[in-house]
Enzyme design. Sequence first.
Site, short mmCIF file in Angstrom:
data_model
loop_
_atom_site.label_atom_id
_atom_site.label_comp_id
_atom_site.label_asym_id
_atom_site.label_seq_id
_atom_site.Cartn_x
_atom_site.Cartn_y
_atom_site.Cartn_z
N TYR A 1 -10.52 8.85 7.48
CA TYR A 1 -10.12 8.00 6.37
C TYR A 1 -9.40 8.82 5.31
O TYR A 1 -9.56 10.03 5.21
CB TYR A 1 -11.31 7.25 5.76
CG TYR A 1 -12.23 8.11 4.91
CD1 TYR A 1 -11.99 8.28 3.54
CD2 TYR A 1 -13.34 8.75 5.45
CE1 TYR A 1 -12.84 9.07 2.75
CE2 TYR A 1 -14.19 9.52 4.68
CZ TYR A 1 -13.93 9.69 3.33
OH TYR A 1 -14.75 10.46 2.55
N CYS A 2 -8.60 8.12 4.51
CA CYS A 2 -7.91 8.73 3.36
C CYS A 2 -7.67 7.62 2.34
O CYS A 2 -8.24 6.54 2.45
CB CYS A 2 -6.61 9.42 3.78
SG CYS A 2 -5.41 8.33 4.58
N THR A 3 -6.82 7.86 1.36
CA THR A 3 -6.65 6.89 0.27
C THR A 3 -6.07 5.56 0.74
O THR A 3 -6.64 4.50 0.51
CB THR A 3 -5.76 7.48 -0.84
OG1 THR A 3 -6.29 8.73 -1.25
CG2 THR A 3 -5.68 6.54 -2.03
N ILE B 1 -9.20 3.83 1.89
CA ILE B 1 -10.27 3.52 0.93
C ILE B 1 -9.91 2.29 0.10
O ILE B 1 -10.77 1.44 -0.18
CB ILE B 1 -10.53 4.72 0.01
CG1 ILE B 1 -10.94 5.94 0.82
CG2 ILE B 1 -11.59 4.38 -1.03
CD1 ILE B 1 -10.83 7.24 0.04
#
Length: 322
Positions: A177-179, A206
Amino acid sequence: MNKPYSILLYYCYTQIENAEAYRDEHHLLCLELNLLGRIIVSDEGLNGTVSGLKEDCDEYMRRLHADPRFGHTDFKVDPSDVHAFTKLHVRYKPEIVHSGLRHIDPNQRTGVHLSPQEFKELKDKEDVVVLDVRSDYEHSVGRFKNAVTLDIENFREFPDKVDELKEKYKDKKILTYCTGGIKCEKASAFLLEQGFENVYQLHGGIIKYGMEAGGEDFEGKCYVFDNRVAVDVNKVNPTVVSTCHVCGTKSDRMVNCANPVCNLHVPICENCGVELDGACSVECKEHPDKRPYDGTGYYQKEMNGYNPLKGFNRKKKSDVKV
């Protein structure tokens, strides 16, 4: 009450021929629609965060979706009372996110995309590892509960960490996951290339998880690349995980040290911010080049000679074709 502005976060991996020329065209479109923000145009696609009046942002999304190259762009839309930026930067760069993995095309092979709900249902399984592929200053202020984080200053260091990950987690299901999802596209593809077999990614990152799944078990705030710096995403069980760099109390207030030579980017509570006049230490507070502190700890980046109209040769907005 409806908010008058929108903040858009998006990316699109797609082939853009004559990308440097398209940069000019795209910049004129943003000027026409009074958008502010940061956009990277590359041969491999677009990566942007912009803000503007809701109707202008709606028109921007409509025009991009009308272009076959960008029809599959997934926009994360966050209502706002004000602009999230004060300037417009549209730049050409070799990659839409600096990774050093230019040989990877996420349109050919990448980790399985999980919806926020699917991610939520899988993340706590015994055979699963949740992997944060963001930089250390990002995950220091917020991250998923029990996530594996990496000690990297920027994403281009990610490939150097894969051997270490392989030793510990190769036989696990890896949920990256990342932004907003963009880093996971190449991170998950690289993990597959390096021999990992079960690789997934949180589609929309996110931000989308907060919008569609309530942000449950995301601890702290999500670092974002606009004037807000960090935003709340967890509406279910929110908490604060970061501490003030100066006094050690709980704080998720990310700032830059007022001393531009230092410019340390860390959490500093309001009390320490006032006491040190925006600096991270007494030494930085006494530095002769210290910037005036306005209470936010946010300082506009230098333009470095960037001219948004350079190269347009007095083109008219009516010449724009999107």
